[in-house]
Structures are given as structure tokens and as C-alpha cells.
Design a protein around this motif. Structure first.
Motif, PDB file in Angstrom:
ATOM      1  N   ALA A   1       0.830  -1.207   0.000  1.00  0.00           N
ATOM      2  CA  ALA A   1       0.000   0.000   0.000  1.00  0.00           C
ATOM      3  C   ALA A   1       0.863   1.255   0.000  1.00  0.00           C
ATOM      4  CB  ALA A   1      -0.927  -0.015   1.209  1.00  0.00           C
ATOM      5  N   LEU A   2       1.983   1.226   0.737  1.00  0.00           N
ATOM      6  CA  LEU A   2       2.865   2.390   0.748  1.00  0.00           C
ATOM      7  C   LEU A   2       3.452   2.640  -0.638  1.00  0.00           C
ATOM      8  CD1 LEU A   2       4.400   4.663   2.095  1.00  0.00           C
ATOM      9  CD2 LEU A   2       6.086   2.992   2.902  1.00  0.00           C
ATOM     10  N   ALA A   3       3.855   1.567  -1.337  1.00  0.00           N
ATOM     11  CA  ALA A   3       4.386   1.735  -2.687  1.00  0.00           C
ATOM     12  C   ALA A   3       3.346   2.366  -3.600  1.00  0.00           C
ATOM     13  CB  ALA A   3       4.841   0.384  -3.236  1.00  0.00           C
ATOM     14  N   LEU A   4       2.098   1.940  -3.467  1.00  0.00           N
ATOM     15  CA  LEU A   4       1.034   2.487  -4.310  1.00  0.00           C
ATOM     16  C   LEU A   4       0.721   3.936  -3.959  1.00  0.00           C
ATOM     17  CD1 LEU A   4      -1.404  -0.583  -4.393  1.00  0.00           C
ATOM     18  CD2 LEU A   4       0.048   0.242  -6.270  1.00  0.00           C
ATOM     19  N   GLU A   5       0.577   4.198  -2.666  1.00  0.00           N
ATOM     20  CA  GLU A   5       0.228   5.561  -2.261  1.00  0.00           C
ATOM     21  C   GLU A   5       1.359   6.530  -2.582  1.00  0.00           C
ATOM     22  OE1 GLU A   5      -1.699   7.976   1.548  1.00  0.00           O
ATOM     23  OE2 GLU A   5      -0.995   5.917   1.821  1.00  0.00           O
ATOM     24  N   ALA A   6       2.611   6.085  -2.409  1.00  0.00           N
ATOM     25  CA  ALA A   6       3.749   6.962  -2.702  1.00  0.00           C
ATOM     26  C   ALA A   6       3.832   7.295  -4.185  1.00  0.00           C
ATOM     27  CB  ALA A   6       5.044   6.303  -2.236  1.00  0.00           C
ATOM     28  N   ALA A   7       3.311   6.414  -5.030  1.00  0.00           N
ATOM     29  CA  ALA A   7       3.319   6.649  -6.484  1.00  0.00           C
ATOM     30  C   ALA A   7       2.122   7.468  -6.949  1.00  0.00           C
ATOM     31  CB  ALA A   7       3.358   5.319  -7.230  1.00  0.00           C
ATOM     32  N   GLY A   8       1.247   7.852  -6.033  1.00  0.00           N
ATOM     33  CA  GLY A   8       0.125   8.713  -6.386  1.00  0.00           C
ATOM     34  C   GLY A   8      -1.176   8.007  -6.672  1.00  0.00           C
ATOM     35  N   HIS A   9      -1.242   6.677  -6.476  1.00  0.00           N
ATOM     36  CA  HIS A   9      -2.513   5.978  -6.668  1.00  0.00           C
ATOM     37  C   HIS A   9      -3.474   6.341  -5.535  1.00  0.00           C
ATOM     38  CE1 HIS A   9      -0.913   3.526  -9.936  1.00  0.00           C
ATOM     39  NE2 HIS A   9       0.198   3.411  -9.210  1.00  0.00           N
ATOM     40  N   ARG A  10      -4.737   6.347  -5.846  1.00  0.00           N
ATOM     41  CA  ARG A  10      -5.749   6.756  -4.859  1.00  0.00           C
ATOM     42  C   ARG A  10      -6.337   5.531  -4.177  1.00  0.00           C
ATOM     43  NH1 ARG A  10      -8.972  11.100  -3.666  1.00  0.00           N
ATOM     44  NH2 ARG A  10     -11.055  10.650  -2.865  1.00  0.00           N
ATOM     45  N   PRO A  11      -6.253   5.482  -2.840  1.00  0.00           N
ATOM     46  CA  PRO A  11      -6.895   4.365  -2.133  1.00  0.00           C
ATOM     47  C   PRO A  11      -8.402   4.535  -2.098  1.00  0.00           C
ATOM     48  CG  PRO A  11      -5.956   5.913  -0.567  1.00  0.00           C
ATOM     49  CD  PRO A  11      -5.547   6.397  -1.931  1.00  0.00           C
ATOM     50  N   ALA A  12      -9.109   3.422  -2.078  1.00  0.00           N
ATOM     51  CA  ALA A  12     -10.566   3.469  -1.972  1.00  0.00           C
ATOM     52  C   ALA A  12     -10.963   4.002  -0.602  1.00  0.00           C
ATOM     53  CB  ALA A  12     -11.152   2.081  -2.193  1.00  0.00           C
TER      54      ALA A  12
END
Length: 210
Positions: free
Chosen positions: A137-148
Motif C-alpha cells: 500500500a505504501l508503494a502504491l500511495e507513494a506513487a500517487g494511486h488513490r486508495p478506496a
């Protein structure tokens, strides 16, 4: 051989960096934590001390009331946790959150560098292998993806019965492929699969070892 840490040692463990596990304390305190298997001293300068998996378990056991990131509930105030998706509150996208995420990601890259034999940062480290959901999740959030958030749009990262694997769900096919590219770039092996019952596409991701 191990034993429960003393009250002073527990305070040092509880104050460890929530992402990297880096410790601060007196040399006798740190040496005692190493002796009992709760910490290790990095062999390269500046020879910082970090929690071992046993030390992480001690810290987590000392905070039983804190919801875990895997549940999709908020962490305790003042404790950073990557957004895994599905939290009850809408995701925070403000500048303060962006700074926290950026700092956490940089700290994780530094942990990779310091704990890998060759000093590389393109492979997940031991902390990530024991905190799979939060690491992905950190990798995704750090790349700018939006969590649900409360609504279904955005990514959700969840644990799976498979060893060292998480699932990533995202209703938008294009966004799901973008999540796959991000995780692959962050050192994860990623495959796309179809849920048999709903036919929804999702990702299975595991930390790459080499």
C-alpha cells in the motif's frame, strides 16, 4: 534465547520508527535489545540499530488497541500507516499527507539500502516481507494511486492465504494495470487474475527476491 523486555527497553521499542524500525536509545539499551534478539546493529556506518521481526512483534503486542492496517481502519493518532483502501473516512490527499507518505517511502528505501548485502533499493527488505499489506500500500500511495474510501473507487490491498502474497483490487481496469506497473517498479512480482465468482480482475503481488 529471549525474554520479555524491561520497561525501559519497551519504551525504546515503542519509539522506533514506524516504517523502518530504526531505534534510538543509549548504547546499553541498544546492546541489550541486540542480545535478546529484539534488534540488530547494521554492519555499515553509521551502525544504526533496527528492530528484528521479534522486536516488531513486541511493539505490536504492546499496542493491542491499535487497529492494524490490514483491516482498513485508521491507525492510532500520530502513527503513520499507509492507506490500504476501504477505510471508513475518505482518503486524505492534502499536502500534509503527501509529505508523510513521501517521508515514509524515502525511509523505506533507506532501510532497503542499509539492510541489503549490496546496498540496492530495488528489492523489498525484511520489514516489507513481514508487513506485506502495508508495504504494498505504501508503494502504491507513494506513487500517487488513490486508495478506496467508503465508495468502491480506488485500490484496496488485502492479505491472502498464499505465503508472501497480497491481493490488489481496483475496479478501473486501466488503474489496475497502473498499480501493477507501480508494484513491479517497486520490486514486486505481479500477476493479474480473475475472481471466479464475480469475474473481477485483481492482482497478486509478492516481494521479489532477486
Amino acid at each position: 534465547m529471549s525474554r520479555p523486555p524491561t520497561a525501559a527497553q519497551r519504551r525504546v521499542i515503542d519509539a522506533a520508527d514506524p516504517v523502518t524500525g530504526r531505534l534510538k536509545g543509549t548504547q546499553p539499551q541498544l546492546a541489550a535489545l541486540v542480545k535478546w534478539g529484539f534488534a540488530f546493529r547494521h554492519p555499515r556506518p553509521p551502525h544504526d540499530h533496527f528492530l528484528t521481526p521479534a522486536g516488531h512483534r513486541i511493539r505490536e503486542a504492546e499496542q493491542p488497541a491499535t487497529p492494524t492496517p490490514e483491516t482498513g481502519t485508521p491507525a492510532a493518532p500520530g502513527v503513520f500507516a499507509a492507506r490500504v483502501g476501504g477505510e471508513e473516512e475518505p482518503p486524505d490527499t492534502g499536502p500534509a499527507r503527501a509529505r508523510e507518505v513521501r517521508s515514509a517511502w524515502q525511509g523505506l528505501l533507506e532501510l532497503r539500502r542499509m539492510t541489503s548485502a549490496d546496498g540496492v533499493t530495488d528489492r523489498p527488505c525484511g520489514w516489507e516481507r513481514t508487513h506485506l499489506v502495508q508495504a504494498a500500500a505504501l508503494a502504491l500511495e507513494a506513487a500517487g494511486h488513490r486508495p478506496a474510501g467508503p465508495d468502491p473507487a480506488g485500490y484496496r490491498v488485502r492479505g491472502t492465504p498464499q505465503p508472501e502474497a497480497v491481493s490488489v483490487h481496483e475496479p478501473d481496469p486501466e488503474a489496475l494495470r497502473a498499480c501493477a506497473a507501480t508494484l513491479e517498479g517497486a520490486g514486486w512480482q505481479v500477476g493479474e487474475h480473475t475472481e471466479p465468482r464475480t469475474r473481477a480482475r485483481y492482482l497478486l503481488a509478492s516481494p521479489r527476491r532477486a
